[in-house]
Scaffold this motif. Structure first.
Motif, short mmCIF file in Angstrom:
data_model
loop_
_atom_site.label_atom_id
_atom_site.label_comp_id
_atom_site.label_asym_id
_atom_site.label_seq_id
_atom_site.Cartn_x
_atom_site.Cartn_y
_atom_site.Cartn_z
N MET A 71 0.85 -1.19 0.00
CA MET A 71 0.00 0.00 0.00
C MET A 71 0.88 1.24 0.00
N ARG A 72 0.51 2.18 -0.88
CA ARG A 72 1.26 3.42 -0.93
C ARG A 72 0.79 4.35 0.17
N ILE A 73 1.72 5.03 0.79
CA ILE A 73 1.41 5.92 1.90
C ILE A 73 1.75 7.33 1.48
N HIS A 74 0.81 8.25 1.67
CA HIS A 74 1.05 9.66 1.36
C HIS A 74 1.49 10.38 2.63
N GLU A 75 2.54 11.16 2.50
CA GLU A 75 3.06 11.91 3.64
C GLU A 75 2.41 13.28 3.66
N PHE A 76 1.63 13.59 4.68
CA PHE A 76 0.96 14.87 4.79
C PHE A 76 1.91 15.90 5.36
N ARG A 77 1.63 17.14 5.08
CA ARG A 77 2.42 18.22 5.68
C ARG A 77 2.14 18.31 7.16
N ARG A 78 3.20 18.61 7.91
CA ARG A 78 3.02 18.77 9.34
C ARG A 78 2.38 20.11 9.62
N HIS B 268 -4.62 22.76 0.60
CA HIS B 268 -3.52 21.87 0.23
C HIS B 268 -3.68 20.52 0.90
N GLU B 269 -4.00 20.54 2.19
CA GLU B 269 -4.14 19.29 2.90
C GLU B 269 -5.37 18.52 2.41
N LEU B 270 -6.47 19.25 2.10
CA LEU B 270 -7.66 18.59 1.57
C LEU B 270 -7.37 17.91 0.25
N TRP B 271 -6.66 18.62 -0.63
CA TRP B 271 -6.31 18.03 -1.93
C TRP B 271 -5.41 16.83 -1.77
N ALA B 272 -4.46 16.92 -0.83
CA ALA B 272 -3.53 15.80 -0.61
C ALA B 272 -4.26 14.59 -0.07
N ARG B 273 -5.15 14.80 0.88
CA ARG B 273 -5.88 13.67 1.43
C ARG B 273 -6.80 13.03 0.39
N ALA B 274 -7.46 13.84 -0.44
CA ALA B 274 -8.32 13.27 -1.50
C ALA B 274 -7.49 12.46 -2.48
N GLY B 275 -6.34 13.01 -2.91
CA GLY B 275 -5.49 12.25 -3.81
C GLY B 275 -4.99 10.97 -3.21
N SER B 276 -4.65 11.02 -1.93
CA SER B 276 -4.20 9.80 -1.26
C SER B 276 -5.31 8.78 -1.19
N ALA B 277 -6.56 9.25 -0.93
CA ALA B 277 -7.68 8.31 -0.89
C ALA B 277 -7.92 7.67 -2.24
N VAL B 278 -7.75 8.43 -3.32
CA VAL B 278 -7.94 7.87 -4.65
C VAL B 278 -6.86 6.85 -4.95
N ARG B 279 -5.61 7.19 -4.65
CA ARG B 279 -4.52 6.30 -4.99
C ARG B 279 -4.52 5.04 -4.13
N THR B 280 -4.87 5.19 -2.87
CA THR B 280 -4.88 4.01 -2.01
C THR B 280 -6.17 3.22 -2.12
N LEU C 81 -5.00 14.86 -10.57
CA LEU C 81 -4.38 16.04 -11.15
C LEU C 81 -4.39 17.20 -10.17
N SER C 82 -3.58 18.19 -10.47
CA SER C 82 -3.44 19.34 -9.57
C SER C 82 -4.71 20.18 -9.49
N ASP C 83 -5.59 20.07 -10.48
CA ASP C 83 -6.85 20.80 -10.42
C ASP C 83 -7.98 19.94 -9.83
N ALA C 84 -7.59 18.93 -9.01
CA ALA C 84 -8.53 18.08 -8.29
C ALA C 84 -9.43 17.30 -9.23
N ARG C 85 -8.84 16.77 -10.30
CA ARG C 85 -9.59 15.92 -11.22
C ARG C 85 -8.92 14.56 -11.31
N LEU C 86 -9.75 13.56 -11.51
CA LEU C 86 -9.26 12.21 -11.70
C LEU C 86 -9.11 11.94 -13.18
N ARG C 87 -7.95 11.44 -13.56
CA ARG C 87 -7.71 11.08 -14.96
C ARG C 87 -7.18 9.66 -15.02
#
Length: 450
Positions: free
Chosen positions: A1-8, A41-53, A133-139
């Protein structure tokens, strides 16, 4: 499983206050019922992590390819929709990309050249990976395609509708209408606020100037009740143009990207094809797929702006034809005036020629009459001179007369010098001595002489 590192989170400052104290039991306080506070930024990172994981690294997708758009460096973007037909505006839409390397790999697997545009309106099974994607889209990134793709159910339904219109003789009904020779009225059917602004200012200015009548017929192009509402508006437009169909135009205007499911309905296509007013479909942008309304309409334009340009072009054509007609009318009037002038001159010349011929004939008759009178006078003078010569001649010698004349004598042998004495048998004696006796002549009445 890939783990995304969130900003502190940033350290606490005096302005932010001290950190929350733990309870005396040593356990963390209960979570905030309103949820944590996250920046974008954190919301986008968490959404991307949820998609990837949440998705497998590689997976297969069954979908209908509704559009294929070429991109740079040999790549193509696919617009994917569900494979189970029309779902209206609520149908999910995803974008998938076939890169140049993936296209070459697919061609090698198919053992033939591969063009991604072959997939348009086809049901396909794609092997993909997901990108956030950086504009919060899934491709989706396509790496392989199963070769057994088939025509989509949506495309089959579209083909059935068009085939039914063709059998009814309605598919080309709009295309057989002639272009408006003199545009007087334009009826615009549009969803609220979609595409109308592109043409409204121009058409309203033309209407204010008295050049054009404009009907604003607002109706929805998608959603529940859109099909009957659009048909009612088309019927209203037909009633507004009744009796002046050759001088009107109906525009179907919609902004690009907005849903327009009603334009693919069988009932709307039938309503368009039975109109006797030219219908112009100007829906979407140049990259939007053509709807059934685009296919059956009198003209299909990519954007509402081009519909505005078409109206201006038709008005310019009407003005040019009117100017040409006026010029031709003036030329015809000038030619008619010249023809009348030429005919007048020719008529006068003919009258003059006839008068001259009459004068010549009268002159000839006058000369002939003059010669006859002159000859008669000469003969009269000669006859009058004969008695004088006879009186001067000797009694026993007959008086000579000029060569070529005869002497007229009565039955007693006495000369006759006037018509009143020429009564009874007469004798004509010529200069060579020969004589001739003629029948009795009746008495002559001088009053009957004309």
């Amino acid at each position: 499983m890939r783990i995304h590192e969130f900003r502190r989170a940033p350290p606490a400052t005096l302005e932010s206050g001290p950190p929350p104290e733990r309870s005396r039991s040593g356990r963390a306080p209960p979570p905030d019922p309103e949820g944590p506070v996250l920046d974008l930024h954190e919301l986008w990172a968490r959404a991307g992590s949820a998609v990837r994981t949440g998705l497998p690294r590689r997976f297969r997708v069954c979908a209908t390819v509704t559009r294929v758009l070429p991109r740079w460096h040999g790549s193509h973007d696919l617009e994917l929709r569900p494979t189970h037909g029309f779902l209206g505006s609520n149908a999910p839409v995803l974008n998938a990309r076939i890169g140049a390397d993936a296209r070459d790999a697919i061609a090698a697997a198919l053992e033939r050249p591969f063009d991604p545009t072959e997939l348009e309106h086809r049901d396909v099974t794609l092997t993909c990976t997901a990108s956030w994607l950086s504009d919060a889209r899934l491709r989706l990134n396509v790496s392989a395609i199963e070769p057994a793709w088939r025509v989509s159910e949506a495309e089959l339904e579209r083909a059935r509708i068009l085939d039914g219109l063709r059998r009814a003789g309605l598919l080309e009904a709009q295309r057989r209408l002639s272009s408006p020779a003199h545009l007087e009225r334009v009826s615009v059917l549009h969803p609220p606020g979609q595409g109308w602004d592109d043409v409204a200012a121009t058409l309203q200015a033309l209407a204010a100037a008295g050049i054009l009548q404009v009907d604003d017929l607002e109706c929805r192009f998608d959603g529940p009740g859109a099909v009957p509402a659009l048909i009612r508006r088309l019927d209203e437009a037909a009633a507004l143009h009744r009796g002046r169909e050759d001088r009107g135009l109906v525009l179907l205007v919609r902004g690009g990207g907005s849903p327009a499911g009603a334009l693919g309905a069988r009932e709307v296509a039938a309503a368009i094809t039975t109109l006797t007013v030219p219908v112009v479909a100007a829906v979407g942008h140049r990259t939007d797929a053509a709807t059934i309304a685009d296919i059956v309409a009198w003209a299909s334009l990519p954007t509402p702006s081009e519909a505005r340009h078409l109206v201006l072009t038709l008005l310019d054509g009407s003005a040019a034809r009117a100017e040409a007609t006026w010029t031709a009318l003036q030329a015809a009037l000038d030619e008619f005036e010249r023809s009348v002038h030429r005919l007048g001159i020719a008529g006068c010349e003919a009258v003059a020629d006839a008068a001259e011929a009459c004068l010549e004939a009268a002159k000839r008759r006058a000369e002939s009459t003059a010669r006859a009178i002159e000859c008669g006078l000469e003969q009269t003078l000669i006859l009058l001179a004969i008695p004088d010569r006879a009186a001067r001649a000797a009694p026993d010698q007959s008086a000579p007369w000029p060569e070529g004349l005869v002497r007229l004598s009565d039955a007693a042998g006495g000369p006759i010098f006037g018509p009143e004495a020429a009564v009874g048998p007469l004798t004509l004696t010529f200069a060579d001595g020969r004589s001739l006796t003629v029948a009795v002549v009746a008495s002559h009445d001088p009053s009957t002489t004309h």
